[in-house]
Design an enzyme around this catalytic site. Structure first.
Site, PDB file in Angstrom:
ATOM      1  N   LYS A 113       0.871  -1.271  -0.004  1.00 60.02           N
ATOM      2  CA  LYS A 113       0.001  -0.212  -0.045  1.00 60.02           C
ATOM      3  C   LYS A 113       0.845   1.300  -0.047  1.00 60.02           C
ATOM      4  O   LYS A 113       0.657   2.333  -0.494  1.00 60.02           O
ATOM      5  CB  LYS A 113      -1.072  -0.002   1.222  1.00 60.02           C
ATOM      6  CG  LYS A 113      -1.775  -1.270   1.191  1.00 60.02           C
ATOM      7  CD  LYS A 113      -3.399  -0.707   1.192  1.00 60.02           C
ATOM      8  CE  LYS A 113      -4.628  -1.683   0.708  1.00 60.02           C
ATOM      9  NZ  LYS A 113      -5.107  -2.219   1.706  1.00 60.02           N
TER      10      LYS A 113
ATOM     11  N   LYS B  57      -8.598  -8.334 -11.976  1.00 60.18           N
ATOM     12  CA  LYS B  57      -9.645  -8.759 -10.982  1.00 60.18           C
ATOM     13  C   LYS B  57     -10.606  -7.668 -11.042  1.00 60.18           C
ATOM     14  O   LYS B  57     -10.500  -6.585 -11.409  1.00 60.18           O
ATOM     15  CB  LYS B  57      -9.023  -8.853  -9.436  1.00 60.18           C
ATOM     16  CG  LYS B  57      -9.908  -9.397  -8.479  1.00 60.18           C
ATOM     17  CD  LYS B  57      -9.211  -9.404  -7.232  1.00 60.18           C
ATOM     18  CE  LYS B  57      -9.946  -9.333  -6.140  1.00 60.18           C
ATOM     19  NZ  LYS B  57      -9.346  -8.987  -4.779  1.00 60.18           N
TER      20      LYS B  57
ATOM     21  N   LYS C 279     -14.114  -1.847  -9.161  1.00 59.94           N
ATOM     22  CA  LYS C 279     -14.486  -0.252  -9.477  1.00 59.94           C
ATOM     23  C   LYS C 279     -13.666   0.361 -10.219  1.00 59.94           C
ATOM     24  O   LYS C 279     -13.692   1.037 -11.034  1.00 59.94           O
ATOM     25  CB  LYS C 279     -15.276   0.094  -8.270  1.00 59.94           C
ATOM     26  CG  LYS C 279     -16.315   0.867  -8.521  1.00 59.94           C
ATOM     27  CD  LYS C 279     -17.268   1.355  -7.317  1.00 59.94           C
ATOM     28  CE  LYS C 279     -18.691   0.877  -7.267  1.00 59.94           C
ATOM     29  NZ  LYS C 279     -19.238   1.647  -6.323  1.00 59.94           N
TER      30      LYS C 279
END
Ligand code: SF4
Length: 324
Positions: free
Chosen positions: A112, A192, A195
């Site tokens: 991240k 994958k 959104k």
């Protein structure tokens, strides 16, 4: 007493077919066997969210999808993380005994941090401590996770062991309930379904929108003309047929390989199958959306029930720590 399960999901708004086939169907199934606590983790979402103007809408849309898909507020506790502020207090207390080195070695922190190098905030480092607080505050024993989340559960267990070792038995050591979430590939045929990748189909979409989205799906790249023989195993439209047309997949594969069916027809069939499967869900969702106070009521009730557990746990923890 049934085993308590806890799971949290970020408020990502309207859910897509990947969410539905993965997390949501699993949440619904667990309700019959476990005492389930499902939380919309809005504080976690702030780690990477600078614009919060859609946050409340996203919570509401996600809840509508959850409820219409079968999550039952009579069976499960459904609530929003920040509505139970005890979690922030426990997070701070756990932070006092969690070595920084444990947090810096968590693989998702490193990943991240690469994704948001301009915003490596404290929340990003402390995320597993907040997650530990979420789990142990509600005395959850089983945590449904995919393999990628296992290091977080192990860290929670380490934090619990350290706390209990220092202040006496207070928290349960949760265990991972390893769940195979199907990897649903998006309409681009690469990533994958998600959104942000703009490769998804919302479960609440209209039948027309569903068809329109499916028509954009990438199929077998070798099938350039209608008469080219196909390879269904590399086609994500075929992968979706496996979920939505289980009794026809062998037939579809055969027709694709022999060019008896074209991609347009195959996509139309998939849209038809998805729309048929989701019709009852969409009907329930529309009925729930017409009762604006219903979602607020479910969340208020969920927060009350979650808070009753949280208060008791936090009080016990503070007593054992010598704070009361
Ligand atoms: S016919 Fe269907 S399974 Fe075959 S490549 Fe086209 S969309 Fe994919």
């Amino acid at each position: 007493m049934r085993t308590r399960v806890f799971s949290g999901a970020r408020p990502s708004g309207r859910q897509h077919i990947g969410n539905y086939l993965g997390a949501i169907q699993n949440y619904v199934a667990l309700q019959d066997e476990y005492d389930c606590v499902y939380c919309v983790v809005d504080i976690h979402a702030l780690i990477s969210m600078e614009d919060t103007s859609h946050l409340q809408d996203n919570i509401r849309e996600m809840l509508l999808d959850w409820l219409a898909a079968g999550l039952d507020p009579k069976k499960s506790i459904l609530f929003v993380q920040s509505h139970v502020p005890e979690v922030m207090e426990l997070h701070t207390l756990l932070g006092m005994l969690t070595p920084l080195s444990w947090l810096l070695r968590v693989p998702t922190f490193k990943e991240k941090a690469k994704l948001q190098p301009e915003n490596i905030n404290y929340g990003l480092v402390g995320y597993p401590v907040l997650m530990a607080a979420d789990i142990i505050l509600y005395k959850a024993e089983a945590i449904p996770v995919g393999e990628d989340q296992l290091p977080h559960i192990e860290l929670t267990r380490e934090i619990v062991r350290r706390f209990n070792g220092r202040f006496g038995d207070t928290f349960l050591e949760p265990r991972a309930k390893l769940t195979e979430f199907p990897l649903v590939v998006g309409l681009d045929g690469k990533d994958k379904m998600g959104k942000s990748a703009d490769n998804s189909i919302e479960i609440a979409a209209t039948p027309e929108e569903t068809l329109e989205r499916i028509m954009t799906a990438v199929t077998d790249p070798a099938r350039r003309y209608r008469n080219d023989l196909g390879h269904p195993e590399v086609c994500n439209v075929y992968a979706l047929h496996k979920y939505f047309s289980p009794s026809q997949v062998d037939d579809i594969a055969e027709q694709c390989r022999t060019a008896k069916i074209g991609c347009v027809e195959c996509k139309e069939l998939l849209a038809e199958r998805i729309n048929a499967a989701l019709a009852p869900f969409r009907e329930r969702r529309a009925a729930l959306a017409a009762q604006p106070k219903y979602i607020a009521g479910v969340l208020a009730d969920g927060a009350d029930r979650a808070r009753a557990i949280a208060r008791e746990t936090l009080c016990e923890a503070k007593k054992n720590m010598g704070l009361l």
